[in-house]
Design a protein around this motif. Structure first.
Motif, PDB file in Angstrom:
ATOM      1  N   VAL A 111     -10.579 -13.939 -36.774  1.00 13.30           N
ATOM      2  CA  VAL A 111     -10.314 -13.656 -35.359  1.00 13.30           C
ATOM      3  C   VAL A 111     -10.736 -12.234 -35.015  1.00 13.30           C
ATOM      4  CG1 VAL A 111      -8.466 -13.351 -33.660  1.00 13.30           C
ATOM      5  CG2 VAL A 111      -8.495 -15.376 -35.105  1.00 13.30           C
ATOM      6  N   ILE A 112     -10.587 -11.321 -35.954  1.00 10.79           N
ATOM      7  CA  ILE A 112     -10.996  -9.939 -35.733  1.00 10.79           C
ATOM      8  C   ILE A 112     -12.510  -9.778 -35.892  1.00 10.79           C
ATOM      9  CG2 ILE A 112     -10.833  -7.586 -36.656  1.00 10.79           C
ATOM     10  CD1 ILE A 112      -7.949  -8.260 -37.454  1.00 10.79           C
ATOM     11  N   ALA A 113     -13.064 -10.341 -36.968  1.00 12.20           N
ATOM     12  CA  ALA A 113     -14.430 -10.020 -37.366  1.00 12.20           C
ATOM     13  C   ALA A 113     -15.491 -10.678 -36.501  1.00 12.20           C
ATOM     14  CB  ALA A 113     -14.638 -10.424 -38.829  1.00 12.20           C
ATOM     15  N   VAL A 114     -15.318 -11.939 -36.150  1.00  9.40           N
ATOM     16  CA  VAL A 114     -16.389 -12.650 -35.434  1.00  9.40           C
ATOM     17  C   VAL A 114     -16.654 -12.042 -34.055  1.00  9.40           C
ATOM     18  CG1 VAL A 114     -17.109 -14.860 -34.474  1.00  9.40           C
ATOM     19  CG2 VAL A 114     -16.063 -14.769 -36.748  1.00  9.40           C
ATOM     20  N   PRO A 115     -15.641 -11.896 -33.189  1.00  5.17           N
ATOM     21  CA  PRO A 115     -15.953 -11.295 -31.880  1.00  5.17           C
ATOM     22  C   PRO A 115     -16.348  -9.815 -31.962  1.00  5.17           C
ATOM     23  CG  PRO A 115     -13.594 -11.693 -32.080  1.00  5.17           C
ATOM     24  CD  PRO A 115     -14.234 -12.327 -33.248  1.00  5.17           C
ATOM     25  N   SER A 133     -18.131  -0.141 -35.210  1.00  2.00           N
ATOM     26  CA  SER A 133     -18.724  -0.043 -36.544  1.00  2.00           C
ATOM     27  C   SER A 133     -18.031   1.039 -37.368  1.00  2.00           C
ATOM     28  CB  SER A 133     -20.215   0.257 -36.420  1.00  2.00           C
ATOM     29  OG  SER A 133     -20.814   0.354 -37.688  1.00  2.00           O
ATOM     30  N   ALA A 134     -17.724   2.177 -36.735  1.00  3.28           N
ATOM     31  CA  ALA A 134     -17.056   3.261 -37.455  1.00  3.28           C
ATOM     32  C   ALA A 134     -15.637   2.877 -37.848  1.00  3.28           C
ATOM     33  CB  ALA A 134     -17.044   4.517 -36.582  1.00  3.28           C
ATOM     34  N   LEU A 135     -14.923   2.200 -36.944  1.00  6.80           N
ATOM     35  CA  LEU A 135     -13.546   1.777 -37.255  1.00  6.80           C
ATOM     36  C   LEU A 135     -13.526   0.770 -38.400  1.00  6.80           C
ATOM     37  CD1 LEU A 135     -11.904   1.440 -33.719  1.00  6.80           C
ATOM     38  CD2 LEU A 135     -11.325   3.085 -35.511  1.00  6.80           C
ATOM     39  N   SER A 136     -14.496  -0.121 -38.418  1.00  7.35           N
ATOM     40  CA  SER A 136     -14.545  -1.093 -39.514  1.00  7.35           C
ATOM     41  C   SER A 136     -14.797  -0.397 -40.844  1.00  7.35           C
ATOM     42  CB  SER A 136     -15.633  -2.138 -39.246  1.00  7.35           C
ATOM     43  OG  SER A 136     -16.925  -1.548 -39.267  1.00  7.35           O
ATOM     44  N   GLN A 137     -15.585   0.673 -40.809  1.00 10.51           N
ATOM     45  CA  GLN A 137     -15.827   1.431 -42.037  1.00 10.51           C
ATOM     46  C   GLN A 137     -14.544   2.083 -42.538  1.00 10.51           C
ATOM     47  OE1 GLN A 137     -18.993   1.290 -43.231  1.00 10.51           O
ATOM     48  NE2 GLN A 137     -18.288   2.250 -45.126  1.00 10.51           N
ATOM     49  N   GLN A 192      -9.470  -7.233 -44.575  1.00 15.01           N
ATOM     50  CA  GLN A 192     -10.598  -8.134 -44.761  1.00 15.01           C
ATOM     51  C   GLN A 192     -11.393  -8.309 -43.474  1.00 15.01           C
ATOM     52  OE1 GLN A 192     -11.441  -9.029 -47.753  1.00 15.01           O
ATOM     53  NE2 GLN A 192      -9.618  -7.980 -48.515  1.00 15.01           N
ATOM     54  N   GLY A 193     -10.716  -8.208 -42.331  1.00 17.83           N
ATOM     55  CA  GLY A 193     -11.429  -8.273 -41.055  1.00 17.83           C
ATOM     56  C   GLY A 193     -12.399  -7.118 -40.897  1.00 17.83           C
ATOM     57  N   ALA A 194     -12.013  -5.935 -41.377  1.00 21.36           N
ATOM     58  CA  ALA A 194     -12.916  -4.782 -41.320  1.00 21.36           C
ATOM     59  C   ALA A 194     -14.164  -5.025 -42.167  1.00 21.36           C
ATOM     60  CB  ALA A 194     -12.184  -3.532 -41.791  1.00 21.36           C
ATOM     61  N   VAL A 195     -13.973  -5.615 -43.347  1.00 15.79           N
ATOM     62  CA  VAL A 195     -15.113  -5.916 -44.220  1.00 15.79           C
ATOM     63  C   VAL A 195     -16.024  -6.956 -43.568  1.00 15.79           C
ATOM     64  CG1 VAL A 195     -15.795  -6.821 -46.473  1.00 15.79           C
ATOM     65  CG2 VAL A 195     -13.781  -5.355 -46.276  1.00 15.79           C
ATOM     66  N   LEU A 196     -15.430  -8.029 -43.053  1.00 14.98           N
ATOM     67  CA  LEU A 196     -16.225  -9.098 -42.453  1.00 14.98           C
ATOM     68  C   LEU A 196     -16.926  -8.636 -41.181  1.00 14.98           C
ATOM     69  CD1 LEU A 196     -13.944 -12.238 -42.931  1.00 14.98           C
ATOM     70  CD2 LEU A 196     -16.144 -11.772 -44.017  1.00 14.98           C
ATOM     71  N   VAL A 242     -20.223 -14.374 -47.983  1.00 12.62           N
ATOM     72  CA  VAL A 242     -19.286 -13.244 -48.068  1.00 12.62           C
ATOM     73  C   VAL A 242     -17.858 -13.729 -47.858  1.00 12.62           C
ATOM     74  CG1 VAL A 242     -18.660 -11.023 -47.048  1.00 12.62           C
ATOM     75  CG2 VAL A 242     -21.068 -11.662 -47.285  1.00 12.62           C
ATOM     76  N   LEU A 243     -17.683 -14.716 -46.983  1.00 11.69           N
ATOM     77  CA  LEU A 243     -16.347 -15.247 -46.707  1.00 11.69           C
ATOM     78  C   LEU A 243     -15.721 -15.823 -47.971  1.00 11.69           C
ATOM     79  CD1 LEU A 243     -14.338 -15.792 -44.358  1.00 11.69           C
ATOM     80  CD2 LEU A 243     -15.400 -18.034 -44.118  1.00 11.69           C
ATOM     81  N   GLY A 244     -16.528 -16.500 -48.786  1.00  9.87           N
ATOM     82  CA  GLY A 244     -16.006 -17.025 -50.039  1.00  9.87           C
ATOM     83  C   GLY A 244     -15.553 -15.922 -50.977  1.00  9.87           C
TER      84      GLY A 244
END
Length: 312
Positions: A111-115, A133-137, A192-196, A242-244
Motif C-alpha cells: 500500500v505504501i510502495a506501489v503508489p 525517494s530520499a525518505l525511502s532511502q 519493507q515499504g521503503a525498500v519496495l 524483489v517482493l519474494g
C-alpha cells in the motif's frame, strides 16, 4: 508451463531435503548435551545415559536424521526435550500468528510502495518526487525492531491510542485482535515499504523509457493511461522478484518484532527454545522457516513466468 512446474517442484523438494540436512547438521554441532542440560550439572552418568536413550540422542547421527526428517514428512516434529510435549502442535499454533503478521506487514508495504514508487517515478524531476525517494532511502536504514519501538513510543506511550504489546486471538475479540496487530504490521510494513518504493520507482522509470510506451502516448493515450494500460504490468515483473525476497526478509524480521510486541508467534517460540536449550524445538522451528522461504521462492518463480509471456 506444466514441464516447468514439474521441474520447479523437483527443485523445491531437493532444496528442502538439502536444507533439512544442513539444519540437522548445524544443530548437531552446537555444544551441549540435551540430556545433561535437562538434568542439570549434578546428574549422575546413569541418569544422563537413560535420558539420552529416552530422547534418542544415543543413536548414530544418520539414524537420528532419517528418523527426524521422516517424521517431518508425516507432520511429526518430535517431542520437546524440556516440556515433553509434542512440538508439532506448538509450531502449528504459532505458525498462523506469524503468517498473519507477515502478510499484514506485506500488505502495508505494498500500500505504501506501489503508489509512492509510481508517483516518485512519474514526478522524478519534481521536488516532491525527489523527497519521496530520499525518505525511502532513510526508511531502508531503520531496522524493523527500532521502527517498532518508535511506534510504541508515539502511539502507545504518548498518544495512548494503541496497545504497546500483547496479542488477542481473533476468536475472542476481533476488534482487539486488529488493534494488537496494527503496530507490528506498521513496524514491518514501513521498513519493507521503503525498500519496495525504491524498486517500484526504478522499475517504472525503466518502463517509461521504453519505445512501446512512447508509441502508446503517440496514439492518443495520455501519460497516465499509457502507464496504467501498458506499463505497470511490465514494471511489476522485477518487483515481483524483489517482493519474494522481501517476504523472506519479513519472515525473519518477524522473529524480532514478535519479541518486541510480545506476540506468541514462531519467533517467540524460537527464542524461548534457544533460551531453554530445547534444541529439537529450535530445529523444528528453523526448518519450518527455511521451508517457508523456499516455498516463497517457488511461488515467485511461477508468478514471474505467468507475468512475463516471453518466458513461456
Amino acid at each position: 508451463m506444466t514441464l516447468y512446474l514439474i521441474k520447479r517442484l523437483a527443485v523445491l523438494v531437493a532444496s528442502t531435503a538439502v536444507a533439512g540436512v544442513v539444519v540437522f547438521a548445524f544443530m548437531a554441532l552446537l555444544p551441549g548435551d540435551p540430556a545433561e542440560v535437562a538434568l542439570g550439572v549434578n546428574a549422575t552418568p546413569d541418569a544422563v545415559a537413560a535420558l539420552r536413550k529416552q530422547f534418542g540422542t544415543d543413536r548414530p547421527p544418520v539414524v537420528q536424521f532419517f528418523d527426524w526428517f521422516g517424521g517431518l514428512l508425516h507432520g511429526d516434529f518430535g517431542t520437546s526435550y524440556v516440556t515433553s510435549s509434542p512440538i508439532g502442535p506448538q509450531i502449528s499454533d504459532r505458525l498462523g500468528v506469524t503468517a498473519v503478521l507477515v502478510l499484514g506487514g506485506m500488505v502495508v508495504a505494498l500500500v505504501i510502495a506501489v503508489p509512492l514508487g509510481t508517483f516518485a517515478a512519474v514526478h522524478h524531476r519534481n521536488p516532491l518526487g525527489a523527497a519521496i525517494s530520499a525518505l525511502s532511502q532513510v526508511g531502508i536504514a531503520i531496522p524493523a525492531f527500532l521502527a517498532g519501538i518508535l511506534l510504541v513510543f508515539v502511539f502507545a506511550v504518548q498518544a495512548q491510542v494503541l496497545p504497546s504489546g500483547g496479542y488477542v486471538p481473533i476468536a475472542e475479540d476481533p476488534a482487539q485482535w486488529l488493534l494488537s496487530l496494527l503496530l507490528p504490521w506498521l513496524s514491518l510494513g514501513l521498513v519493507q515499504g521503503a525498500v519496495l518504493t525504491r524498486y517500484v520507482r526504478s522499475a517504472v522509470l525503466d518502463v517509461m523509457r521504453e519505445d512501446y510506451l512512447r508509441t502508446a502516448r503517440a496514439k492518443g493515450r495520455g501519460s497516465t493511461g499509457a502507464l496504467w494500460r501498458h506499463g505497470l504490468r511490465n514494471a511489476s515483473i522485477p518487483v515481483v522478484t524483489v517482493l519474494g525476497l522481501q517476504l523472506a526478509t519479513l519472515l525473519i524480521g518477524a522473529v524480532v518484532v514478535e519479541r518486541v510486541f510480545v506476540i506468541p508467534g514462531l519467533g517467540d517460540l524460537l527464542l524461548n527454545g534457544v533460551a531453554g536449550r530445547d534444541l529439537l524445538l529450535v530445529q523444528g522451528v528453523v526448518m519450518v522457516l527455511v521451508a517457508a522461504v523456499l516455498l516463497i521462492n517457488f511461488v515467485v518463480d511461477v508468478a514471474y513466468r505467468v507475468l512475463d509471456p516471453r518466458l513461456r
